[in-house]
Design a protein around this motif. Structure first.
Motif, PDB file in Angstrom:
ATOM      1  N   TYR A  84      44.596  40.498  43.019  1.00 61.11           N
ATOM      2  CA  TYR A  84      44.271  41.900  43.255  1.00 61.11           C
ATOM      3  C   TYR A  84      43.282  42.350  42.058  1.00 61.11           C
ATOM      4  N   THR A  98      39.612  44.750  57.075  1.00 64.21           N
ATOM      5  CA  THR A  98      40.543  45.719  57.382  1.00 64.21           C
ATOM      6  C   THR A  98      39.848  46.750  58.382  1.00 64.21           C
ATOM      7  N   PRO A 100      39.483  50.059  58.330  1.00 61.77           N
ATOM      8  CA  PRO A 100      38.595  51.127  57.857  1.00 61.77           C
ATOM      9  C   PRO A 100      37.292  50.384  57.553  1.00 61.77           C
ATOM     10  N   GLU A 131      46.129  58.273  48.264  1.00 62.04           N
ATOM     11  CA  GLU A 131      46.040  57.152  49.021  1.00 62.04           C
ATOM     12  C   GLU A 131      46.873  56.033  47.971  1.00 62.04           C
ATOM     13  N   GLY A 133      46.658  52.048  47.381  1.00 59.34           N
ATOM     14  CA  GLY A 133      45.897  50.523  47.742  1.00 59.34           C
ATOM     15  C   GLY A 133      44.693  51.153  48.597  1.00 59.34           C
ATOM     16  N   PRO A 134      43.658  51.754  47.959  1.00 64.73           N
ATOM     17  CA  PRO A 134      42.679  52.193  48.584  1.00 64.73           C
ATOM     18  C   PRO A 134      41.517  51.035  48.817  1.00 64.73           C
ATOM     19  N   GLY A 135      41.669  49.871  48.630  1.00 68.97           N
ATOM     20  CA  GLY A 135      40.522  48.820  48.773  1.00 68.97           C
ATOM     21  C   GLY A 135      39.306  49.261  48.253  1.00 68.97           C
ATOM     22  N   GLU A 165      45.929  52.735  42.465  1.00 67.48           N
ATOM     23  CA  GLU A 165      45.275  51.226  42.762  1.00 67.48           C
ATOM     24  C   GLU A 165      45.837  50.479  41.286  1.00 67.48           C
ATOM     25  N   VAL A 166      46.134  49.423  41.268  1.00 68.93           N
ATOM     26  CA  VAL A 166      46.627  48.325  40.333  1.00 68.93           C
ATOM     27  C   VAL A 166      45.107  47.776  40.082  1.00 68.93           C
ATOM     28  N   SER A 167      44.401  47.665  40.512  1.00 68.55           N
ATOM     29  CA  SER A 167      43.167  46.864  40.349  1.00 68.55           C
ATOM     30  C   SER A 167      41.896  47.649  39.723  1.00 68.55           C
ATOM     31  N   LEU A 170      38.819  46.635  41.688  1.00 71.55           N
ATOM     32  CA  LEU A 170      38.744  47.744  42.922  1.00 71.55           C
ATOM     33  C   LEU A 170      38.483  49.114  42.602  1.00 71.55           C
ATOM     34  N   HIS A 224      47.265  52.193  53.847  1.00 74.26           N
ATOM     35  CA  HIS A 224      46.776  51.233  54.940  1.00 74.26           C
ATOM     36  C   HIS A 224      46.873  49.834  54.478  1.00 74.26           C
ATOM     37  N   GLU A 225      47.519  48.670  54.951  1.00 76.09           N
ATOM     38  CA  GLU A 225      47.493  47.554  54.554  1.00 76.09           C
ATOM     39  C   GLU A 225      47.960  47.600  53.050  1.00 76.09           C
ATOM     40  N   PHE A 226      48.988  48.468  52.535  1.00 72.44           N
ATOM     41  CA  PHE A 226      49.333  48.312  51.224  1.00 72.44           C
ATOM     42  C   PHE A 226      50.722  47.832  51.177  1.00 72.44           C
ATOM     43  N   LEU A 230      53.075  44.236  48.933  1.00 68.45           N
ATOM     44  CA  LEU A 230      54.058  44.246  47.803  1.00 68.45           C
ATOM     45  C   LEU A 230      55.025  42.991  47.957  1.00 68.45           C
TER      46      LEU A 230
HETATM   47  N1  SAH Z   1      43.657  50.127  52.042  1.00 71.24           N
HETATM   48  C1  SAH Z   1      42.631  49.224  51.939  1.00 71.24           C
HETATM   49  C2  SAH Z   1      42.661  47.908  51.155  1.00 71.24           C
HETATM   50  C3  SAH Z   1      44.167  47.125  51.317  1.00 71.24           C
HETATM   51  S1  SAH Z   1      44.099  45.592  50.314  1.00 71.24           S
HETATM   52  C4  SAH Z   1      42.076  48.863  53.236  1.00 71.24           C
HETATM   53  O1  SAH Z   1      42.819  48.931  54.311  1.00 71.24           O
HETATM   54  O2  SAH Z   1      40.959  48.463  53.526  1.00 71.24           O
HETATM   55  C5  SAH Z   1      45.651  46.328  49.434  1.00 71.24           C
HETATM   56  C6  SAH Z   1      45.259  47.383  48.439  1.00 71.24           C
HETATM   57  O3  SAH Z   1      46.357  47.515  47.736  1.00 71.24           O
HETATM   58  C7  SAH Z   1      44.101  46.806  47.221  1.00 71.24           C
HETATM   59  O4  SAH Z   1      43.467  48.134  46.969  1.00 71.24           O
HETATM   60  C8  SAH Z   1      45.186  46.358  46.122  1.00 71.24           C
HETATM   61  O5  SAH Z   1      44.435  46.284  45.071  1.00 71.24           O
HETATM   62  C9  SAH Z   1      46.078  47.457  46.135  1.00 71.24           C
HETATM   63  N2  SAH Z   1      47.534  47.031  45.704  1.00 71.24           N
HETATM   64  C10 SAH Z   1      48.223  45.820  45.977  1.00 71.24           C
HETATM   65  N3  SAH Z   1      49.128  46.001  45.330  1.00 71.24           N
HETATM   66  C11 SAH Z   1      49.392  46.923  44.670  1.00 71.24           C
HETATM   67  C12 SAH Z   1      50.591  47.758  43.635  1.00 71.24           C
HETATM   68  N4  SAH Z   1      51.613  47.309  43.478  1.00 71.24           N
HETATM   69  N5  SAH Z   1      50.120  49.042  43.340  1.00 71.24           N
HETATM   70  C13 SAH Z   1      49.037  49.501  43.426  1.00 71.24           C
HETATM   71  N6  SAH Z   1      48.119  49.034  44.155  1.00 71.24           N
HETATM   72  C14 SAH Z   1      48.197  47.812  44.886  1.00 71.24           C
END
Ligand code: SAH
Length: 452
Positions: A84, A98, A100, A131, A133-135, A165-167, A170, A224-226, A230
């Motif tokens: 990521y 995804t 969105p 939010e 993990g906002p992708g 957001e960890v990335s 992104l 969403h898809e966060f 993990l």
């Molecule tokens: N919500 C978005 C992206 C899903 S992908 C969508 O549905 O389109 C997962 C997202 O979570 C990415 O932005 C990734 O960088 C972030 N993420 C993953 N592990 C994380 C963590 N431990 N802490 C914060 N963000 C994280």
């Protein structure tokens, strides 16, 4: 509900949606033996990167086999080589797509949910939209467009946006989506807010690495898809009791990894498997449990709600750990760092971790949630105002992808945490207020059918 009707009758401008090659992420196919890994990988800019496999192998050589949780955490979020951290993996030319990204209607309906929960909490003056993990930032951008369209309703509140957001890669994409070039990074690494900006409509946006750093205040959280990203622990029932599944170097080939079963109990296998568990293999996302506990405590203390959407189950599935690369299933132990790793979310575990301090609703299927939110009516409005055949076709195929049972409609689920006051029956009027009308409790949008 008035607010839904008002929104659904509007025609927003369309953002460009890429072509749609896939139906989300396919289901797990079970583990397969590890294939040959590579010792060198390259980043998006083509520069060679230190190999994740090399890093994991030295770790295992130094301390012994590692847990699946540690493996997943390193592979996905290692600050230097994590999947990521280095990539923009979302979209038609990435590894997965995804909801969105499929249609703006998805984010708009979640925007209506956020506004209706804010209204259900008696319209507090300050609203933090958080939010996890906002992708690419598309979901939050679509939610904010709803806020702007419904200024007459939400206008009185001071709205701020908080992204966990960890990335860094992104976060740059999100900043571009939301603020154009109106964002700046923090001057010190120690600043919990590592980036700040402002949207064109004037909403302040802050970026954090961890939920703990988001200020305590009334908040609506969206994930969403966060949770599926993990790290999970894996446990296997054996004749000697529950044992943890670990990742080790393959004895026949130092360039390969393999799963092994720990010979003795680990701290995780002794504490994370529930007494009376009937399955023979279980996955537990302890980190997801901690995040849900934090969300529950914040909602209990400050008010607000959390909407969690992901693929998952209610404590019934066993082996769901899988990898994705180029929209295809990928062996989780092959070329670590080059593919997404994911596991189904166990909603029964999240509910248990949320505890009694908040109310939980769901999980309900994505199809049910979106239909309850009025996706059919919204699509009709959009189709009526769209004469171009290819745009009409795109609207119809995105609707099918999001809602049909065989695609994302029955694979993804919505689950929410609410402050208990949100579901409490309104107190009966008494004393001098007798003649006043009893306030009507708003239904929780998406989880109950709304009538138009
Ligand atoms: N919500 C978005 C992206 C899903 S992908 C969508 O549905 O389109 C997962 C997202 O979570 C990415 O932005 C990734 O960088 C972030 N993420 C993953 N592990 C994380 C963590 N431990 N802490 C914060 N963000 C994280």
């Amino acid at each position: 509900m008035r607010i839904c009707r008002e929104l659904l009758c509007r025609t927003f401008s369309h953002r460009v949606t890429p072509c749609l090659p896939v139906t989300g992420k396919p289901a797990a196919g079970g583990w397969s033996p590890a294939q040959r890994g590579s010792f060198c990988s390259s980043s998006e800019d083509g520069k060679p990167q230190p190999s994740m496999l090399k890093h994991l192998s030295s770790k295992i050589r130094a301390t012994g086999p590692i847990s699946v949780s540690e493996y997943m955490r390193e592979v996905l979020t290692n600050p230097v080589t994590g999947y990521y951290v280095r990539r923009n993996m979302l979209g038609a030319d990435g590894d997965f797509i995804t909801s969105p990204e499929i249609s703006q209607v998805f984010g708009e309906l979640l925007g209506v949910w956020v506004v209706s929960e804010w209204m259900g909490a008696a319209r507090p003056k300050r609203l933090q939209l958080v939010e996890l993990g906002p992708g690419k930032g598309s979901l939050v951008a679509d939610i904010l467009r709803v806020f702007t369209q419904l200024r007459s309703v939400v206008g009185g509140a001071s709205v701020s946006v908080h992204l966990v957001e960890v990335s860094p890669t992104l976060s740059r994409v999100q900043a571009q989506t939301l603020t154009g070039n109106r964002s700046q990074t923090a001057s010190s690494e120690d600043d919990p807010v590592y980036r700040r900006g402002e949207t064109a409509a004037g909403f302040p946006v802050s970026w954090y690495r961890r939920l703990e750093d988001v200020p305590a205040a009334f908040s609506i959280f969206v994930a969403h898809e966060f949770f599926d990203a993990l790290p999970i622990h894996k446990f296997q029932r054996t004749e000697k009791g529950w044992r943890e599944v670990l990742v080790d170097i393959h004895p026949a080939d130092p360039d390969r990894l393999r799963f092994v079963i720990a010979p003795t109990p680990t701290l995780a296998s002794s504490t994370l498997v529930q007494a009376g568990e009937r399955r023979s293999h279980v996955e537990v996302c302890a980190e997801g449990g901690v995040v849900v506990q934090q969300l529950a405590r914040r909602i209990q203390e400050e008010g607000g709600a959390a909407l969690i959407a992901d693929y998952g189950h209610d404590g019934t599935k066993t082996d769901t750990f899988r990898g994705f690369k180029g929209h295809r299933l990928h062996d989780v132990l092959e070329a670590p760092g080059s593919a997404d790793l994911t596991a189904d979310v166990d909603f029964s575990f999240l509910r248990r971790m949320a505890g009694g301090g908040v109310a939980c609703l769901g999980p309900v299927s994505q199809r049910t949630f979106l239909q309850n939110m009025g996706i059919d009516a919204r699509m009709q409005v959009l189709l009526r105002s769209c004469s171009d055949p290819s745009s009409r076709q795109q609207l119809l195929s995105s609707y099918d992808l999001l809602t049909s049972a065989s695609r994302m409609g029955e694979r993804f689920f919505f689950f929410c945490l609410l402050h208990h006051s949100r579901l409490a029956a309104p107190r009966p009027p008494h004393g001098l207020k007798l003649e006043k009308k009893n306030p009507v409790q708003l239904p929780v949008a998406g989880f109950t059918e709304l009538r138009f």
